[in-house]
Design an enzyme around this catalytic site. Sequence first.
Site, mmCIF file in Angstrom:
data_model
loop_
_atom_site.group_PDB
_atom_site.id
_atom_site.type_symbol
_atom_site.label_atom_id
_atom_site.label_comp_id
_atom_site.label_asym_id
_atom_site.label_seq_id
_atom_site.Cartn_x
_atom_site.Cartn_y
_atom_site.Cartn_z
ATOM 1 N N GLN A 41 -7.855 -0.546 2.907
ATOM 2 C CA GLN A 41 -8.638 -0.899 4.121
ATOM 3 C C GLN A 41 -10.063 -1.405 3.554
ATOM 4 O O GLN A 41 -11.016 -2.006 4.107
ATOM 5 C CB GLN A 41 -8.896 -0.220 5.130
ATOM 6 C CG GLN A 41 -7.662 -0.018 6.012
ATOM 7 C CD GLN A 41 -7.297 -1.091 6.899
ATOM 8 O OE1 GLN A 41 -7.948 -2.124 7.022
ATOM 9 N NE2 GLN A 41 -5.862 -1.032 7.389
ATOM 10 N N GLY B 11 0.652 -1.284 -0.126
ATOM 11 C CA GLY B 11 -0.033 -0.046 -0.036
ATOM 12 C C GLY B 11 0.897 1.341 -0.089
ATOM 13 O O GLY B 11 0.423 2.165 -0.537
ATOM 14 N N THR B 12 1.752 1.291 0.533
ATOM 15 C CA THR B 12 2.611 2.316 0.931
ATOM 16 C C THR B 12 3.321 2.852 -0.337
ATOM 17 O O THR B 12 3.224 3.994 -0.796
ATOM 18 C CB THR B 12 3.882 2.369 1.833
ATOM 19 O OG1 THR B 12 3.225 2.115 3.236
ATOM 20 C CG2 THR B 12 4.717 3.499 2.031
ATOM 21 N N SER C 285 -3.531 -3.438 -0.781
ATOM 22 C CA SER C 285 -2.304 -4.408 -0.201
ATOM 23 C C SER C 285 -2.491 -5.618 0.209
ATOM 24 O O SER C 285 -3.870 -5.785 0.580
ATOM 25 C CB SER C 285 -1.914 -3.517 1.211
ATOM 26 O OG SER C 285 -1.007 -3.930 1.908
ATOM 27 N N ASN D 42 -8.638 3.331 8.165
ATOM 28 C CA ASN D 42 -7.965 2.155 8.910
ATOM 29 C C ASN D 42 -8.348 2.117 10.468
ATOM 30 O O ASN D 42 -8.274 1.210 11.129
ATOM 31 C CB ASN D 42 -6.610 2.249 8.802
ATOM 32 C CG ASN D 42 -5.893 3.474 8.854
ATOM 33 O OD1 ASN D 42 -6.152 4.487 8.159
ATOM 34 N ND2 ASN D 42 -4.793 3.687 10.006
ATOM 35 N N CYS E 73 -4.991 12.219 22.961
ATOM 36 C CA CYS E 73 -3.906 13.087 23.661
ATOM 37 C C CYS E 73 -2.560 12.900 23.394
ATOM 38 O O CYS E 73 -2.287 11.735 23.028
ATOM 39 C CB CYS E 73 -4.314 13.080 25.172
ATOM 40 S SG CYS E 73 -4.022 11.644 25.875
ATOM 41 N N HIS F 160 -1.497 -7.928 2.452
ATOM 42 C CA HIS F 160 -1.548 -8.445 3.737
ATOM 43 C C HIS F 160 -2.773 -7.904 4.582
ATOM 44 O O HIS F 160 -3.012 -8.534 5.904
ATOM 45 C CB HIS F 160 -0.481 -8.226 4.761
ATOM 46 C CG HIS F 160 -0.184 -6.729 4.948
ATOM 47 N ND1 HIS F 160 -0.413 -6.337 6.405
ATOM 48 C CD2 HIS F 160 0.232 -5.595 4.411
ATOM 49 C CE1 HIS F 160 -0.159 -5.051 6.407
ATOM 50 N NE2 HIS F 160 0.187 -4.504 5.242
#
Length: 405
Positions: free
Chosen positions: A180, A72-73, A200, A152, A326, A202
């Site tokens: 996703q 994916g990246t 992707s 995601n 946060c 995986h």
Amino acid sequence: MRPVYLDNNATTRVDPEVVQAMLPFFTDQFGNPSSTHGFGAAAFAAVKKARLQLQALIGAELDHEIIFTSGGTESDNAAILSGLEVLPGRTEILISAVEHPAVLTLCAHLEKTRAVKVHTIPVDRHGRLDLDAYRAALTPHVAIVSIMWANNETGTIFPVCKLAELAKEVGALFHTDAVQAVGKLPMDLKSTAIDMLSLSGHKLHGPKGIGALYVKRGVHFRSMITGGRQEHDRRAGTENTPGIVGLGIAAELASKFMDDGTTRVKSLRDRLENGILQGVPNTCVNGDPLARLPNTANISFEHIEGDGIPLLLSRVGIACSAGSACTSGSLEPSHVLRAMKTPDEAVRFSFARDNGEADVDRVLEVMPAIVERLRGVRNSWPDKRSAEDIQSGPCSGAGRSGGRS
Ligand code: PLP
């Protein structure tokens, strides 16, 4: 006790059928798909078959619209970099505030190192895109829009088909990170205005290190990896044949399980959400109540600090993931929850077809005591949130418990 894996948006178990299909390509059928002898021809045919399997899953018009990548990246990077190159004169990129780091980090880098302007479109407290801001940012200066199909962390689904049509009106390319969404939602890309799509292996019970970029017929594409002429000159480097074969089988299995599998996974997810909302006070579900991935539950727990819940769940063999809004805890704050102005600690449970009711029941069995324990060790409530947050935050007021999608 059997471990419970509910972190399938991070990665999925490789299906045994996928493993079996891949094995010969490490042993007897080890040929290079570019070689002209028999070994090469067998590998070439296997790559072709996988391309057809993927074409069927995403509803592409042609198998050649699919370029195999390392995941994916790489696909996200390739799409955006190509978009900037093939439309010279256009120097703007449009993304959402909740994109994956594969998109966000690249865009931040481009803004720093090139004469590129990135418009980041905000989302509301349910993670839905601000459509007015989107329309306003779409001008003929935009080279490429990159908006994810589904988030995601929360599972919120974006109206990518509509967004792509709007992008076309100003002549911009439209890319979607569907890492996703592929395998979880039915797709028919040939009937959409989407130009490019990332996926992707995986995330759909395929192997890691393999993915694909869909590039619609007629869309100009310039590869960022140069060298040999593989993938019709669009992605240099010897093909990862075992990975490609595995991705092909994973795609075929995803198509097969799409209808029944999705219904079953959604009922497990709903059972978990309802059980937590009813059994644990001061909790709420994050994400678009009307358009959410069927497998993803992102639940906020008021009055809990840091990643305590996933840590304690992990000690009893339950895997899920944390999302913090946060900066006070040990976690990196979630840019997604921050963009949604969600003040509380959230936990993501993500299901797949290999989960069952026993997994849900195990979480529901241990959750109340874990939350009680963590809330008990916290020194003081009213907490870090401002009075305004407490009144307007998604966890507050009517519908906090039981207000499910
Ligand atoms: N995009 C999204 C939405 C993701 O969830 C992920 C992985 O978590 C990626 C991109 C990156 O994919 P890969 O791990 O195949 O590089």
